[in-house]
Design a protein around this motif. Structure first.
Motif, PDB file in Angstrom:
ATOM      1  N   PRO A   1       0.800  -1.226   0.000  1.00  0.00           N
ATOM      2  CA  PRO A   1       0.000   0.000   0.000  1.00  0.00           C
ATOM      3  C   PRO A   1       0.837   1.284   0.000  1.00  0.00           C
ATOM      4  CG  PRO A   1      -0.902  -1.585   1.551  1.00  0.00           C
ATOM      5  CD  PRO A   1       0.398  -2.144   1.080  1.00  0.00           C
ATOM      6  N   LEU A   2       1.937   1.307   0.746  1.00  0.00           N
ATOM      7  CA  LEU A   2       2.761   2.514   0.804  1.00  0.00           C
ATOM      8  C   LEU A   2       3.434   2.805  -0.531  1.00  0.00           C
ATOM      9  CD1 LEU A   2       4.482   2.376   4.317  1.00  0.00           C
ATOM     10  CD2 LEU A   2       2.880   4.087   3.483  1.00  0.00           C
ATOM     11  N   LEU A   3       3.960   1.766  -1.185  1.00  0.00           N
ATOM     12  CA  LEU A   3       4.611   1.963  -2.478  1.00  0.00           C
ATOM     13  C   LEU A   3       3.588   2.319  -3.547  1.00  0.00           C
ATOM     14  CD1 LEU A   3       7.185  -0.978  -2.366  1.00  0.00           C
ATOM     15  CD2 LEU A   3       7.630   1.455  -1.986  1.00  0.00           C
ATOM     16  N   ASP A   4       2.409   1.714  -3.475  1.00  0.00           N
ATOM     17  CA  ASP A   4       1.343   2.072  -4.418  1.00  0.00           C
ATOM     18  C   ASP A   4       0.897   3.517  -4.225  1.00  0.00           C
ATOM     19  OD1 ASP A   4       1.318  -0.362  -5.680  1.00  0.00           O
ATOM     20  OD2 ASP A   4      -0.405  -1.158  -4.600  1.00  0.00           O
TER      21      ASP A   4
ATOM     22  N   ARG B   1      19.950   1.554   4.820  1.00  0.00           N
ATOM     23  CA  ARG B   1      18.569   1.981   4.608  1.00  0.00           C
ATOM     24  C   ARG B   1      18.381   2.233   3.122  1.00  0.00           C
ATOM     25  NH1 ARG B   1      17.207   6.911   8.422  1.00  0.00           N
ATOM     26  NH2 ARG B   1      15.112   6.500   7.584  1.00  0.00           N
ATOM     27  N   ARG B   2      17.238   1.815   2.595  1.00  0.00           N
ATOM     28  CA  ARG B   2      16.976   1.918   1.157  1.00  0.00           C
ATOM     29  C   ARG B   2      15.788   2.843   0.900  1.00  0.00           C
ATOM     30  NH1 ARG B   2      18.855  -3.330   2.005  1.00  0.00           N
ATOM     31  NH2 ARG B   2      20.316  -4.107   0.403  1.00  0.00           N
ATOM     32  N   PHE B   3      15.877   3.563  -0.217  1.00  0.00           N
ATOM     33  CA  PHE B   3      14.835   4.534  -0.553  1.00  0.00           C
ATOM     34  C   PHE B   3      14.511   4.443  -2.047  1.00  0.00           C
ATOM     35  CE2 PHE B   3      17.201   6.069   3.046  1.00  0.00           C
ATOM     36  CZ  PHE B   3      16.246   6.595   3.912  1.00  0.00           C
ATOM     37  N   ILE B   4      13.287   4.834  -2.385  1.00  0.00           N
ATOM     38  CA  ILE B   4      12.860   4.930  -3.782  1.00  0.00           C
ATOM     39  C   ILE B   4      12.360   6.356  -4.018  1.00  0.00           C
ATOM     40  CG2 ILE B   4      10.590   3.954  -3.139  1.00  0.00           C
ATOM     41  CD1 ILE B   4      10.343   2.948  -6.027  1.00  0.00           C
ATOM     42  N   ARG B   5      12.710   6.932  -5.171  1.00  0.00           N
ATOM     43  CA  ARG B   5      12.346   8.313  -5.484  1.00  0.00           C
ATOM     44  C   ARG B   5      11.864   8.423  -6.927  1.00  0.00           C
ATOM     45  NH1 ARG B   5      16.649  13.370  -5.766  1.00  0.00           N
ATOM     46  NH2 ARG B   5      15.181  14.948  -6.529  1.00  0.00           N
ATOM     47  N   VAL B   6      10.861   9.241  -7.144  1.00  0.00           N
ATOM     48  CA  VAL B   6      10.395   9.556  -8.494  1.00  0.00           C
ATOM     49  C   VAL B   6      11.282  10.666  -9.045  1.00  0.00           C
ATOM     50  CG1 VAL B   6       8.491  10.391  -9.907  1.00  0.00           C
ATOM     51  CG2 VAL B   6       8.018   8.906  -7.936  1.00  0.00           C
ATOM     52  N   ILE B   7      11.996  10.378 -10.139  1.00  0.00           N
ATOM     53  CA  ILE B   7      12.852  11.385 -10.779  1.00  0.00           C
ATOM     54  C   ILE B   7      12.040  12.184 -11.798  1.00  0.00           C
ATOM     55  CG2 ILE B   7      14.942  11.779 -12.123  1.00  0.00           C
ATOM     56  CD1 ILE B   7      15.375  10.828  -9.243  1.00  0.00           C
ATOM     57  N   PHE B   8      11.323  11.482 -12.679  1.00  0.00           N
ATOM     58  CA  PHE B   8      10.350  12.175 -13.529  1.00  0.00           C
ATOM     59  C   PHE B   8       9.242  11.215 -13.906  1.00  0.00           C
ATOM     60  CE2 PHE B   8      13.780  10.990 -16.636  1.00  0.00           C
ATOM     61  CZ  PHE B   8      13.068  10.150 -17.472  1.00  0.00           C
ATOM     62  N   ALA B   9       8.064  11.776 -14.116  1.00  0.00           N
ATOM     63  CA  ALA B   9       6.872  11.015 -14.491  1.00  0.00           C
ATOM     64  C   ALA B   9       5.818  12.019 -14.939  1.00  0.00           C
ATOM     65  CB  ALA B   9       6.349  10.181 -13.320  1.00  0.00           C
ATOM     66  N   PRO B  10       4.913  11.619 -15.847  1.00  0.00           N
ATOM     67  CA  PRO B  10       3.904  12.565 -16.325  1.00  0.00           C
ATOM     68  C   PRO B  10       2.810  12.865 -15.320  1.00  0.00           C
ATOM     69  CG  PRO B  10       3.548  10.416 -17.301  1.00  0.00           C
ATOM     70  CD  PRO B  10       4.849  10.330 -16.551  1.00  0.00           C
ATOM     71  N   HIS B  11       2.700  12.057 -14.267  1.00  0.00           N
ATOM     72  CA  HIS B  11       1.573  12.192 -13.353  1.00  0.00           C
ATOM     73  C   HIS B  11       1.981  12.265 -11.891  1.00  0.00           C
ATOM     74  CE1 HIS B  11       2.711   8.033 -13.398  1.00  0.00           C
ATOM     75  NE2 HIS B  11       1.849   7.724 -12.446  1.00  0.00           N
ATOM     76  N   LEU B  12       3.304  12.335 -11.616  1.00  0.00           N
ATOM     77  CA  LEU B  12       3.765  12.280 -10.235  1.00  0.00           C
ATOM     78  C   LEU B  12       4.680  13.452  -9.906  1.00  0.00           C
ATOM     79  CD1 LEU B  12       4.743   8.483 -10.057  1.00  0.00           C
ATOM     80  CD2 LEU B  12       2.684   9.541  -9.121  1.00  0.00           C
ATOM     81  N   PRO B  13       4.614  13.943  -8.671  1.00  0.00           N
ATOM     82  CA  PRO B  13       5.572  14.956  -8.226  1.00  0.00           C
ATOM     83  C   PRO B  13       6.873  14.289  -7.792  1.00  0.00           C
ATOM     84  CG  PRO B  13       4.071  14.453  -6.447  1.00  0.00           C
ATOM     85  CD  PRO B  13       3.609  13.632  -7.638  1.00  0.00           C
TER      86      PRO B  13
ATOM     87  N   ARG C   1      11.814 -11.356   3.481  1.00  0.00           N
ATOM     88  CA  ARG C   1      11.626 -12.670   2.850  1.00  0.00           C
ATOM     89  C   ARG C   1      10.364 -12.677   1.993  1.00  0.00           C
ATOM     90  NH1 ARG C   1       9.476 -17.778   4.542  1.00  0.00           N
ATOM     91  NH2 ARG C   1      10.697 -19.528   3.712  1.00  0.00           N
ATOM     92  N   GLU C   2       9.334 -11.944   2.431  1.00  0.00           N
ATOM     93  CA  GLU C   2       8.056 -11.926   1.736  1.00  0.00           C
ATOM     94  C   GLU C   2       8.012 -10.961   0.557  1.00  0.00           C
ATOM     95  OE1 GLU C   2       8.589 -11.314   4.876  1.00  0.00           O
ATOM     96  OE2 GLU C   2       7.432 -12.664   6.179  1.00  0.00           O
ATOM     97  N   GLY C   3       9.050 -10.086   0.429  1.00  0.00           N
ATOM     98  CA  GLY C   3       9.067  -9.148  -0.689  1.00  0.00           C
ATOM     99  C   GLY C   3       9.563  -7.768  -0.288  1.00  0.00           C
ATOM    100  N   VAL C   4       9.243  -6.786  -1.128  1.00  0.00           N
ATOM    101  CA  VAL C   4       9.659  -5.401  -0.912  1.00  0.00           C
ATOM    102  C   VAL C   4       8.475  -4.631  -0.322  1.00  0.00           C
ATOM    103  CG1 VAL C   4      10.537  -3.305  -2.007  1.00  0.00           C
ATOM    104  CG2 VAL C   4      11.213  -5.549  -2.895  1.00  0.00           C
ATOM    105  N   PHE C   5       8.740  -3.853   0.731  1.00  0.00           N
ATOM    106  CA  PHE C   5       7.664  -3.129   1.405  1.00  0.00           C
ATOM    107  C   PHE C   5       8.132  -1.730   1.779  1.00  0.00           C
ATOM    108  CE2 PHE C   5       7.032  -7.612   2.266  1.00  0.00           C
ATOM    109  CZ  PHE C   5       5.700  -7.807   1.895  1.00  0.00           C
ATOM    110  N   GLY C   6       7.227  -0.752   1.601  1.00  0.00           N
ATOM    111  CA  GLY C   6       7.518   0.609   2.022  1.00  0.00           C
ATOM    112  C   GLY C   6       7.522   0.723   3.527  1.00  0.00           C
ATOM    113  N   VAL C   7       8.252   1.725   4.011  1.00  0.00           N
ATOM    114  CA  VAL C   7       8.349   1.978   5.455  1.00  0.00           C
ATOM    115  C   VAL C   7       7.808   3.367   5.734  1.00  0.00           C
ATOM    116  CG1 VAL C   7       9.900   2.209   7.415  1.00  0.00           C
ATOM    117  CG2 VAL C   7      10.359   0.470   5.678  1.00  0.00           C
TER     118      VAL C   7
END
Length: 280
Positions: free
Chosen positions: A23-26, A250-262, A272-278
């Motif tokens: 949910p956090l990454l979405d 610590r790992r982070f994800i950032r939007v660099i450019f996108a037509p619909h995102l800031p 073990r279960e996958g990648v999850f936002g914090v």
């Protein structure tokens, strides 16, 4: 079209999106990875771009009610060996939401050169329709060009031509079949300032204490619709009593450019279960 021009062309409101199964990454991506476009995930080795790719290969099979595409996935990989064991481990956590064995609906094809990729893309119409594919993952595009070309004007021109041929075929297929297309990219060290050159919000990117930028340069940046950047920060963990403990990443994800995102970012962890936002 330049990456910054994409902001003037927002996505249609009804564009289907593929969940990242978190949910956090979405929320960061306003619903997930959009179909009909090319999304790039750029990062140094070991930060998590392949982990995101594997998770998406499985998430595509989820029903629409859970944010999936109810379809199969095609993974074209140029990084060897392919992480079959990790994919199998992740698949165990999807079996309760997918009626059949999730691995039966992930088709994997090794890539050996840019020309090999172009040849596969020319046959994509048949493959996509016959196998009910809605997600294509290429991991990674940079590896295909790592040793194929010399640093001469003629070779660089040929490389740029291949970039545009590959991306145009991918975009055509993505729009024709409503595919989500995800490509991973490596990063290179930034040795000196590039003056006024700026790609989206990537004027200053760091990972593991190094200044970096996505590989393949401006020509390739013009070929993708969305660029996501993953990075890692090493920190010492303070233990009880104020003692300084071991180093922790610590790992982070950032939007660099996108037509619909800031310009936005989020911390994530790999379990073990996958990648999850914090949510901190």
């Amino acid at each position: 079209m330049k990456p910054e021009d994409l902001l003037r062309h927002p996505l249609p409101t009804q564009t289907p999106k593929l969940t990242l199964n978190c949910p956090l990454l979405d929320r960061l991506l306003r619903g997930g990875i959009p179909c009909g476009t090319i999304t790039e995930i750029a990062a140094e080795s070991g930060v998590g771009k392949t982990q995101f790719s594997l998770q998406l290969l499985l998430a595509a099979q989820l029903p629409a009610a859970r944010g999936g595409l109810s379809a199969s996935s095609l993974c074209l990989h140029s990084e060897f060996p392919f992480p079959f064991r990790r994919l199998h481990q992740l698949s165990l956590f999807y079996q309760s939401h997918i009626p059949n064995n999730p691995l039966d609906h992930i088709f994997i094809q090794p890539l050996h050169s840019p020309d090999h990729l172009l040849d596969l893309l020319s046959r994509l119409d048949y493959i996509v329709s016959q196998l009910n594919i809605r997600l294509i993952v290429i991991d990674s595009v940079a590896a295909l060009f790592r040793s194929e070309f010399e640093n001469t004007p003629l070779e660089l021109k040929r490389r740029s031509s291949l970039f545009f041929n590959i991306s145009s075929k991918l975009k055509y297929q993505a729009q024709k079949f409503g595919l989500a297309v995800v490509v991973t990219n490596q990063v290179v060290d930034v040795i000196e300032s590039s003056g006024n050159l700026r790609i989206g919000n990537s004027g200053f990117l760091c990972s593991s204490g190094r200044r970096v930028c996505p590989a393949l340069g401006l020509s390739w940046a013009n070929c993708v619709n969305i660029r996501l950047f993953l990075w890692r920060v090493e920190e010492r963990v303070e233990e009880e009593g104020g003692n300084i403990g071991d180093m922790k990443a610590r790992r982070f994800i950032r939007v660099i450019f996108a037509p619909h995102l800031p310009d936005c970012s989020c911390e994530f962890i790999i379990k073990r279960e996958g990648v999850f936002g914090v949510n901190r």
